[in-house]
Enzyme design. Structure first.
Site, PDB file in Angstrom:
ATOM      1  N   LYS A  27      37.597  34.702  41.832  1.00  0.00           N
ATOM      2  CA  LYS A  27      38.043  35.233  40.544  1.00  0.00           C
ATOM      3  C   LYS A  27      39.288  34.491  40.042  1.00  0.00           C
ATOM      4  O   LYS A  27      39.467  34.320  38.826  1.00  0.00           O
ATOM      5  CB  LYS A  27      38.317  36.730  40.659  1.00  0.00           C
ATOM      6  CG  LYS A  27      37.055  37.577  40.796  1.00  0.00           C
ATOM      7  CD  LYS A  27      36.172  37.450  39.569  1.00  0.00           C
ATOM      8  CE  LYS A  27      35.039  38.468  39.582  1.00  0.00           C
ATOM      9  NZ  LYS A  27      34.205  38.416  38.357  1.00  0.00           N
TER      10      LYS A  27
ATOM     11  N   SER B  12      39.212  40.053  37.986  1.00  0.00           N
ATOM     12  CA  SER B  12      39.575  41.110  38.939  1.00  0.00           C
ATOM     13  C   SER B  12      41.041  40.972  39.320  1.00  0.00           C
ATOM     14  O   SER B  12      41.565  39.854  39.421  1.00  0.00           O
ATOM     15  CB  SER B  12      38.702  40.998  40.188  1.00  0.00           C
ATOM     16  OG  SER B  12      39.226  41.763  41.255  1.00  0.00           O
TER      17      SER B  12
ATOM     18  N   TYR C  86      36.676  36.744  47.810  1.00  0.00           N
ATOM     19  CA  TYR C  86      36.265  37.214  46.487  1.00  0.00           C
ATOM     20  C   TYR C  86      37.378  36.969  45.474  1.00  0.00           C
ATOM     21  O   TYR C  86      37.141  36.454  44.371  1.00  0.00           O
ATOM     22  CB  TYR C  86      35.927  38.698  46.558  1.00  0.00           C
ATOM     23  CG  TYR C  86      35.671  39.351  45.214  1.00  0.00           C
ATOM     24  CD1 TYR C  86      34.527  39.044  44.482  1.00  0.00           C
ATOM     25  CD2 TYR C  86      36.566  40.282  44.693  1.00  0.00           C
ATOM     26  CE1 TYR C  86      34.288  39.647  43.254  1.00  0.00           C
ATOM     27  CE2 TYR C  86      36.333  40.893  43.476  1.00  0.00           C
ATOM     28  CZ  TYR C  86      35.203  40.566  42.750  1.00  0.00           C
ATOM     29  OH  TYR C  86      34.967  41.155  41.537  1.00  0.00           O
TER      30      TYR C  86
END
Length: 263
Positions: A168, A141, A164
């Site tokens: 990643k 991402s 998050y």
């Protein structure tokens, strides 16, 4: 084998691989019906029937390290041979300001987004090394990219993806390191991320109402870049690729999920 293939990008990748003639193992948590999202493993399997390849499903919870141990052996049994391509697509995205993300929730994201891809990769690597080739593609991402630093004003949405994005970023580093340790064996390990948002069922629910058209990327473009890395040459390894950039760099034609070139 494609993880997180009950819906979204994972289901799209699985369909395109089936259209190219691949036998597949689909894995996710949802066999028949999710509590609040459309799509299931059986839905994807039914969608792939028209391509005539063998498609099996393995229901598993990637947050559970013990449950992960059985996925590859069951996939090998279902395929009747080793996994030649592994696409680690499954992701957990819990979006909230960092101070509001509990340790439990951070652990869920790191288990699914970083630890599970590593565990599954390590499980398939021995057979790949023995065969002299194999492909591991990890979906990352743009949230993994670093911001400039102090003084940078973050939007509300940016603040909500700090944890998050960290998971990643860990995936990118682990993938790059694995590619380096396996270089020369024929096993390629890469990550690919969309340049813009792909409106899968989950993404649409999270951010679909706040994105403008220029912030959205077609599902087919993300799938095209991923599938290209599923059959890339041996020296194309260790990359942190961006979908649309890779398409431009390699001069790829974007196809539909059924394998036909788009008009």
């Amino acid at each position: 084998m494609v993880t997180g293939s009950s819906r979204g990008i994972g289901a799209g990748i699985a369909e395109r691989l089936a259209a190219e003639g691949a036998d597949l193992v689909l894995t996710a948590r949802t066999l028949d019906q999710h509590d609040h999202l459309a799509g299931s493993l059986n839905d994807t399997r039914a969608r792939l029937e028209k391509y005539g390849t063998n498609v099996a499903v393995v229901v598993a919870d990637l947050t559970d390290p013990q449950d992960r141990l059985r996925i590859v052996p069951e996939a090998v049994e279902a395929l009747g041979g080793p996994v030649e391509i592994l696409v680690n697509n499954a992701a957990a995205s819990i979006q909230a300001p960092l101070a509001e993300v509990s340790v439990k929730r951070r652990n869920i994201m790191f288990e699914v987004n970083a630890n599970a891809p590593v565990d599954l990769s390590l499980a398939v690597v021995p057979d790949m090394v023995a065969a002299g080739e194999g492909w591991i593609v990890n979906l990352s991402s743009g949230s993994a990219e670093l911001w400039p630093g102090p003084g940078t004003e973050l939007s509300d949405s940016a603040e909500r993806i700090i944890a998050y994005g960290a998971s990643k970023a860990a995936l990118n580093r682990l993938s790059n390191g694995m590619a380096s340790t396996l270089y020369g064996t024929g096993v390629r390990v890469n990550t690919v991320e969309p340049r813009a948002a792909v409106l899968s069922e989950g993404a649409a629910k999270l951010v679909g109402d706040i994105l403008t058209p220029d912030q959205i990327e077609p599902m087919e473009a993300m799938v095209e870049a991923t599938v290209a890395l599923c059959d890339c040459p041996a020296d194309a390894t260790g990359r942190i690729a961006v979908s649309l950039d890779l398409i431009d760099e390699w001069g790829l034609t974007v196809h539909g999920l059924d394998g036909r070139p788009l008009d």
